[in-house]
Scaffold this active site. Structure first.
Site, PDB file in Angstrom:
ATOM      1  N   THR A  11       0.830  -1.211   0.000  1.00 29.77           N
ATOM      2  CA  THR A  11       0.000   0.000   0.000  1.00 29.77           C
ATOM      3  C   THR A  11       0.863   1.259   0.000  1.00 29.77           C
ATOM      4  O   THR A  11       0.705   2.142  -0.855  1.00 29.77           O
ATOM      5  CB  THR A  11      -0.916   0.002   1.243  1.00 29.77           C
ATOM      6  OG1 THR A  11      -1.701  -1.195   1.215  1.00 29.77           O
ATOM      7  CG2 THR A  11      -1.833   1.209   1.245  1.00 29.77           C
ATOM      8  N   VAL A  12       1.795   1.349   0.945  1.00 31.02           N
ATOM      9  CA  VAL A  12       2.595   2.581   1.050  1.00 31.02           C
ATOM     10  C   VAL A  12       3.608   2.670  -0.091  1.00 31.02           C
ATOM     11  O   VAL A  12       3.807   3.743  -0.675  1.00 31.02           O
ATOM     12  CB  VAL A  12       3.308   2.660   2.424  1.00 31.02           C
ATOM     13  CG1 VAL A  12       4.142   3.936   2.517  1.00 31.02           C
ATOM     14  CG2 VAL A  12       2.283   2.629   3.550  1.00 31.02           C
ATOM     15  N   ARG A  43       9.032  -8.914  -4.122  1.00 34.68           N
ATOM     16  CA  ARG A  43       9.232 -10.359  -4.308  1.00 34.68           C
ATOM     17  C   ARG A  43       8.425 -10.919  -5.473  1.00 34.68           C
ATOM     18  O   ARG A  43       8.881 -11.762  -6.222  1.00 34.68           O
ATOM     19  CB  ARG A  43       8.799 -11.089  -3.030  1.00 34.68           C
ATOM     20  CG  ARG A  43       9.819 -10.976  -1.928  1.00 34.68           C
ATOM     21  CD  ARG A  43      10.300 -12.395  -1.550  1.00 34.68           C
ATOM     22  NE  ARG A  43      11.398 -12.307  -0.604  1.00 34.68           N
ATOM     23  CZ  ARG A  43      11.233 -12.147   0.692  1.00 34.68           C
ATOM     24  NH1 ARG A  43      10.024 -12.051   1.197  1.00 34.68           N
ATOM     25  NH2 ARG A  43      12.268 -12.086   1.503  1.00 34.68           N
ATOM     26  N   LYS A 100       6.980   1.683  11.850  1.00 31.18           N
ATOM     27  CA  LYS A 100       7.010   2.006  13.292  1.00 31.18           C
ATOM     28  C   LYS A 100       7.526   0.848  14.137  1.00 31.18           C
ATOM     29  O   LYS A 100       8.156   1.062  15.165  1.00 31.18           O
ATOM     30  CB  LYS A 100       5.637   2.458  13.783  1.00 31.18           C
ATOM     31  CG  LYS A 100       4.489   1.532  13.432  1.00 31.18           C
ATOM     32  CD  LYS A 100       3.789   1.996  12.193  1.00 31.18           C
ATOM     33  CE  LYS A 100       2.882   0.913  11.670  1.00 31.18           C
ATOM     34  NZ  LYS A 100       2.032   1.372  10.590  1.00 31.18           N
ATOM     35  N   VAL A 127       4.855   7.658  12.569  1.00 30.78           N
ATOM     36  CA  VAL A 127       3.875   8.072  13.583  1.00 30.78           C
ATOM     37  C   VAL A 127       2.949   9.120  12.966  1.00 30.78           C
ATOM     38  O   VAL A 127       3.419  10.135  12.444  1.00 30.78           O
ATOM     39  CB  VAL A 127       4.565   8.688  14.830  1.00 30.78           C
ATOM     40  CG1 VAL A 127       3.526   8.985  15.911  1.00 30.78           C
ATOM     41  CG2 VAL A 127       5.653   7.777  15.369  1.00 30.78           C
ATOM     42  N   GLY A 129       1.073   8.851  10.318  1.00 35.00           N
ATOM     43  CA  GLY A 129       0.878   8.770   8.858  1.00 35.00           C
ATOM     44  C   GLY A 129       1.284  10.058   8.165  1.00 35.00           C
ATOM     45  O   GLY A 129       2.455  10.442   8.168  1.00 35.00           O
ATOM     46  N   ILE A 131       0.531  13.136   8.963  1.00 31.00           N
ATOM     47  CA  ILE A 131       0.616  14.353   9.800  1.00 31.00           C
ATOM     48  C   ILE A 131       2.081  14.729   9.991  1.00 31.00           C
ATOM     49  O   ILE A 131       2.872  13.895  10.423  1.00 31.00           O
ATOM     50  CB  ILE A 131       0.020  14.130  11.210  1.00 31.00           C
ATOM     51  CG1 ILE A 131      -1.391  13.558  11.137  1.00 31.00           C
ATOM     52  CG2 ILE A 131       0.039  15.421  12.002  1.00 31.00           C
ATOM     53  CD1 ILE A 131      -1.942  13.171  12.503  1.00 31.00           C
ATOM     54  N   GLU A 185      -3.517  -3.075   9.342  1.00 34.04           N
ATOM     55  CA  GLU A 185      -2.350  -3.872   9.007  1.00 34.04           C
ATOM     56  C   GLU A 185      -2.815  -5.205   8.434  1.00 34.04           C
ATOM     57  O   GLU A 185      -3.972  -5.611   8.633  1.00 34.04           O
ATOM     58  CB  GLU A 185      -1.523  -4.133  10.267  1.00 34.04           C
ATOM     59  CG  GLU A 185      -1.055  -2.873  10.976  1.00 34.04           C
ATOM     60  CD  GLU A 185      -0.011  -2.113  10.197  1.00 34.04           C
ATOM     61  OE1 GLU A 185       1.006  -2.702   9.828  1.00 34.04           O
ATOM     62  OE2 GLU A 185      -0.217  -0.917   9.939  1.00 34.04           O
ATOM     63  N   LYS A 200       4.068   3.504  18.266  1.00 33.78           N
ATOM     64  CA  LYS A 200       4.116   4.941  17.976  1.00 33.78           C
ATOM     65  C   LYS A 200       4.299   5.743  19.264  1.00 33.78           C
ATOM     66  O   LYS A 200       5.021   6.749  19.286  1.00 33.78           O
ATOM     67  CB  LYS A 200       2.840   5.348  17.237  1.00 33.78           C
ATOM     68  CG  LYS A 200       2.732   4.692  15.851  1.00 33.78           C
ATOM     69  CD  LYS A 200       1.332   4.833  15.277  1.00 33.78           C
ATOM     70  CE  LYS A 200       1.224   4.219  13.886  1.00 33.78           C
ATOM     71  NZ  LYS A 200      -0.159   4.149  13.401  1.00 33.78           N
TER      72      LYS A 200
END
Ligand code: HSE
Length: 397
Positions: A11-12, A43, A100, A127, A129, A131, A185, A200
Site C-alpha cells: 500500500t505505502v 518479491r 514504526k 507516527v 501517517g 501528519i 495492518e 508509535k
C-alpha cells in the site's frame, strides 16, 4: 540528479511511487536536485506493472549501486526491513521509513549506524501517517521541554470506534471495512490490540523524554473489549471513546501507556473521527498544540516518506538523524496515575451509590454506567470490586 530505491511495494510503496511521480518537480526543488526512481524491491512478479522496468528481487542490486543514495523502506516488520536498512546504512545510503515496528524496536541502533556512516535516517511517516509530527516535535518545538504527548495514533481503531459510535456498527463489521480501505495492518491484531499505537507511543516518548523505551514494556490495552454498550452509555454521560497513546515526563524517566479512554465531547480529540489521527504535545513554552490529520492510508503515509526522501537528499552534507534517547530511563507504573474512571456494571444504582457516594449513574436496561472522581487504579479496583464491573475505562481529564 540522484537515485532512490523503494523497498516493498504494498500500500505505502505503491503510493510512494505515485506521489514521487506526481510531485516530481516540487520534490526536486525540495531536494535541491532531480530524484530518479532507481529500483523497486518486490518479491512477486508484476509483468503488467507500469513500473516493471524498475522491479528487482535482489536487494544487493540496490546495495551495490553507488548512484542510489536514498532507500525508502516501506516493507514493514523487523525481518528483511531490518536487514536491508542496516545494509543500506552501512553502504552509505540514507534510509527513510514508515515502519514504526522497526523504529520502535531497532531505531536506536539504526540511528547510530546512520551517524557512523554520515547519512540520514528519517521516519516521519512512522507516527501519525501523513501528519507532520516528528519534525515539528524535534525541530519546531526545540525551544520547549516536552512534558507530555498523547493522542489518537491508530487510524484503524479510530475508524472502528467512530463507526461503532456514529453508525452503531458492530466491531467485526467496522474492522472488515477498515481492512477493505487499506487502513488495517495485514494482521489486524497489531491495530485492535493497541500494539501499533504502542510502537508509535514509544517513538514519541523516545523523542520527547530522552528515554529509549522497549515497546514491550509499555502497558497496552486495545479496543477488543470496548462494547457497543460502552459507546452508547459514554455518549449519554457526555463522552466518546478513543484509543489513546500517552506519555509523560517524570523526574527520572517517563510514564507511557496505551488504553481506551473516555474523552469529554467538548475536547478537541472527541471530534477526531474515522481514520484521522491527532497528537497533543505539551511544551514548556508553547503550552499545548494539537496536530491532526490522516493517520493511515496509501497517499497520506507516502506524503511523509516522500518528503523524507527529499530531506535526506537535501541534507547529504549535513545528515539528519532524530534523537531517540538512551536506554535506562525509568518507566513509571501506569496504575499510579490518578484519573476519573468510567465504570459499567449490572449492579443496582443503590449499590453504585453505596460504593461511590455522589455517583450519578445512567441506566440502560439492567446495566448502568457512571464516572468516578479522580483516583489511582488500585483504589478504583478496590472500591469497584463489589460492583463486579463489566467495563472500566480511564477518563481523560
Ligand atoms: N494500521 C495503521 C493504522 C497504519 O491504522 O493507523 C498506519 O500506521
Amino acid at each position: 540528479m540522484t537515485k532512490y530505491a523503494i523497498l516493498g511495494f504494498g500500500t505505502v510503496g505503491g503510493g510512494l511511487a505515485e506521489v514521487m511521480a506526481d510531485q516530481k518537480e516540487k520534490l526536486a526543488a525540495a531536494a535541491g536536485e532531480e530524484l530518479e526512481l532507481g529500483y523497486i524491491l518486490v518479491r512477486r512478479d508484476m509483468p503488467d506493472s507500469p513500473w516493471r522496468d524498475k522491479l528487482v528481487k535482489d536487494f544487493s542490486v540496490i546495495e551495490n549501486d553507488p548512484d542510489v543514495t536514498v532507500v525508502a523502506e516501506v516493507i514493514g516488520g523487523v525481518g528483511d526491513a531490518y536487514d536491508y536498512s542496516r545494509r543500506a546504512l552501512m553502504a552509505g545510503k540514507s534510509v527513510v521509513s514508515s515502519n514504526k515496528e522497526l523504529v520502535a524496536t531497532h531505531g536506536l541502533e539504526l540511528a547510530a549506524l546512520a551517524r557512523e556512516h554520515g547519512v540520514s535516517y528519517l521516519f516521519e511517516g512512522s507516527v501519525g501517517g501523513g501528519i507532520p509530527l516528528l519534525r515539528p516535535l524535534s525541530r519546531c518545538l526545540a525551544a520547549n521541554r516536552i512534558d507530555e504527548v498523547y493522542g489518537i495514533l491508530n487510524g484503524t481503531t479510530n475508524y472502528i470506534l467512530t463507526a461503532m459510535d456514529a453508525q452503531g456498527q458492530d466491531f467485526a463489521e467496522a474492522l472488515k471495512k477498515a481492512q477493505e480501505l487499506g487502513y488495517a495492518e495485514a494482521d489486524p491484531t497489531a491495530d485492535v490490540e493497541g500494539i501499533d499505537a504502542c510502537r508509535k507511543t514509544a517513538i514519541l516518548a523516545d523523542m520527547s523524554f530522552g528515554c529509549n523505551l522497549d515497546p514491550a514494556a509499555i502497558p497496552t490495552t486495545g479496543i477488543t473489549a470496548v462494547a457497543a454498550a460502552d459507546l452508547a452509555l459514554a455518549r449519554r454521560l457526555g463522552y466518546t471513546v478513543k484509543l489513546l497513546g500517552r506519555a509523560r515526563r517524570t523526574d527520572d524517566g517517563c510514564l507511557a501507556f496505551v488504553q481506551p479512554h473516555l474523552i469529554p465531547l467538548s475536547h478537541t480529540l472527541a471530534s477526531v473521527n474515522d481514520v484521522m489521527n491527532a497528537c497533543a504535545i505539551r511544551g514548556s513554552a508553547v503550552g499545548e498544540v494539537v496536530l491532526c490529520g490522516p493517520g493511515a492510508g496509501r497517499h497520506p503515509t507516502a506524503s511523509a516518506v516522500a518528503a523524507d526522501i527529499a530531506d535526506a537528499v537535501r541534507h547529504r552534507a549535513d545528515p539528519m538523524v532524530p534523537d531517540l534517547g538512551a536506554p535506562g530511563g525509568v518507566l513509571a507504573p501506569e496504575s499510579a496515575l490518578a484519573s476519573p474512571w468510567y465504570v459499567r456494571t449490572a449492579a443496582s444504582p443503590e449499590q453504585v451509590r453505596e460504593a461511590f457516594p455522589g455517583a450519578e449513574p445512567v441506566c440502560a436496561g439492567q446495566e448502568s454506567a457512571f464516572i468516578t472522581e479522580s483516583m489511582d487504579r488500585p483504589t478504583l479496583e478496590a472500591r469497584a470490586a463489589a460492583l463486579e464491573p463489566l467495563s472500566v475505562w480511564r477518563v481523560l481529564a
